[in-house]
Design a protein around this motif. Structure first.
Motif, PDB file in Angstrom:
ATOM      1  N   UNK A 107       0.855  -1.186   0.000  1.00  0.00           N
ATOM      2  CA  UNK A 107       0.000   0.000   0.000  1.00  0.00           C
ATOM      3  C   UNK A 107       0.886   1.230   0.000  1.00  0.00           C
ATOM      4  N   UNK A 108       0.298   2.361  -0.359  1.00  0.00           N
ATOM      5  CA  UNK A 108       0.969   3.653  -0.299  1.00  0.00           C
ATOM      6  C   UNK A 108       0.291   4.504   0.765  1.00  0.00           C
ATOM      7  N   UNK A 109       1.100   4.961   1.709  1.00  0.00           N
ATOM      8  CA  UNK A 109       0.590   5.845   2.756  1.00  0.00           C
ATOM      9  C   UNK A 109       0.740   7.281   2.271  1.00  0.00           C
ATOM     10  N   UNK A 110      -0.366   7.969   1.955  1.00  0.00           N
ATOM     11  CA  UNK A 110      -0.256   9.329   1.403  1.00  0.00           C
ATOM     12  C   UNK A 110       0.314  10.306   2.423  1.00  0.00           C
ATOM     13  N   UNK A 111       0.829  11.392   1.905  1.00  0.00           N
ATOM     14  CA  UNK A 111       1.309  12.447   2.792  1.00  0.00           C
ATOM     15  C   UNK A 111       0.145  13.009   3.595  1.00  0.00           C
ATOM     16  N   UNK A 112       0.407  13.340   4.845  1.00  0.00           N
ATOM     17  CA  UNK A 112      -0.558  13.929   5.785  1.00  0.00           C
ATOM     18  C   UNK A 112      -1.665  12.951   6.171  1.00  0.00           C
ATOM     19  N   UNK A 113      -1.525  11.639   5.885  1.00  0.00           N
ATOM     20  CA  UNK A 113      -2.547  10.669   6.295  1.00  0.00           C
ATOM     21  C   UNK A 113      -2.585  10.584   7.819  1.00  0.00           C
TER      22      UNK A 113
END
Length: 380
Positions: A107-113
């Motif tokens: 998975x990709x953890x988006x910025x500011x998540x």
């Protein structure tokens, strides 16, 4: 059997001409003003890669063959022990987990998540499972590069395919050993982003180019005051920004929307040697040159020759192969390529050669070596 070199590919040639015509129309149309957000991004604002190991259950007999994949059995045994179920001695080797498959979850953890938000996950089989269709991913911790857990994944897989097999025959549509779970992971930990640190931010250009870096800095200084931005090199631009969190966000939002002057990219021809694709940008020009190119085809055909013995001669039937080889070479006329200063002229000159995309790979490299192609040649 036939082996051909530089064979005619009319359909591929039509596709190539169509792509070049589209590029020609795009170059001839009105120039669209770029914004800073399309050529640069704020450094530090990035996504993070997460990965984990898990189990998919509920398969219809299409899981891993546990005799060949011992880690699937071991993982299920560990899960049962965590649930308070202890298998008797010797029972582990007798498990037949046809409905279970070991998978890798990414998975990709988006910025500011932030914790509690949901993100999509991809699930891929790491064993010999035939299909993940209809399976459910058990709770899987997703870890970052530092080994810490940042999200937990679980849910039913969406596999975009179908397949069936019986009696040695098999029919399959698309890929069945990988799937996706939309909103399948919950963020448990946020990643600190150094957006509000210091009194400046740094813009990172998507491509290294000193001219682009200078124009980005000039656009910022013209709109927001002299000395606000400084181009450090061909890749980064440092910008003085407000320190208050709210003011900095508003400043970046306005910064990204600033228009840039029309920029001419560096001339480049990109060649994909695997697919035969050729892409030219609008800055490519041609110098005067002459090109001679012909087609060479080699046809090898073989047929069996059977020698039968005479009656009552106690001989044996002998089977041999007789091969015929034909070489056909079409004449290659010398074609003069005039100097071309625009993409439309380059397209017209290359079309006049009548070469297939595969032939064009060799022709462009030869023109570049002769010094008549005024562009950087990149082979991917």
């Amino acid at each position: 059997m036939k082996a051909s070199s530089h064979s005619l590919l009319p359909r591929a040639l039509r596709i190539f001409w169509s792509l070049l015509a589209m590029a020609m129309l795009c170059a001839a149309g009105p120039a669209h003003a770029l914004r800073i957000k399309e050529v640069a991004a704020v450094q530090g604002v990035r996504s993070n890669q997460l990965t984990g190991y898990g189990l998919v259950v509920g398969l219809d007999g299409t899981g891993d063959q546990t005799t060949q994949m011992p880690y699937t059995t071991q993982s299920m045994q560990n899960y049962l022990q965590n649930m308070g179920i202890t298998l008797p001695a010797g029972a582990t080797s007798q498990l037949q987990l046809k409905n279970v498959a070991a998978v890798i979850v990414t998975a990709q953890l988006p910025a500011f998540a932030q914790p509690g938000q949901m993100i999509d996950v991809n699930v891929s089989s790491m064993g010999n499972a035939k299909s993940l269709k209809g399976g459910m991913l058990m709770v899987t911790p997703l870890r970052g590069a530092d080994g810490e857990i940042y999200a937990l994944a679980q849910g039913n897989l969406v596999v975009g395919g179908a397949g069936a097999s019986s009696g040695g025959s098999k029919v399959q549509i698309n890929h069945l050993s990988a799937g996706r779970i939309p909103q399948g992971a919950q963020v448990e930990r946020s990643v600190p982003t150094p957006l509000h640190e210091g009194d400046s931010i740094t813009l990172g250009l998507n491509a290294s180019d000193f001219q682009t870096a200078r124009r980005v800095a000039d656009a910022i200084n013209t709109r927001m005051g002299a000395g606000r931005a400084t181009a450090l090199d061909g890749r980064t631009v440092q910008v003085q920004a407000p320190t208050a969190p709210g003011a900095r966000v508003n400043f970046i939002a306005e910064l990204e929307e600033l228009p840039l002057e029309s920029m001419t990219p560096s001339a480049k021809v990109v060649i994909n040697a695997r697919t035969g694709s050729v892409v030219l940008n609008q800055a490519v020009t041609l110098g005067p040159c002459a090109v001679a190119h012909g087609n060479l085809s080699i046809v090898i055909s073989s047929r069996p020759v059977i020698s039968q013995p005479n009656p009552l001669s106690q001989g044996q039937t002998v089977v041999s192969q007789q091969s015929d080889i034909q070489i056909n070479q079409e004449p290659g006329n010398i074609i003069q390529v005039p100097p071309s200063a625009q993409l439309t002229d380059v397209v017209r000159a290359l079309n006049a050669l009548g070469a297939t995309p595969q032939d064009l790979l060799a022709i462009l490299q030869a023109i570049k070596a002769a010094g008549a192609l005024n562009a950087e040649l990149e082979v991917i």
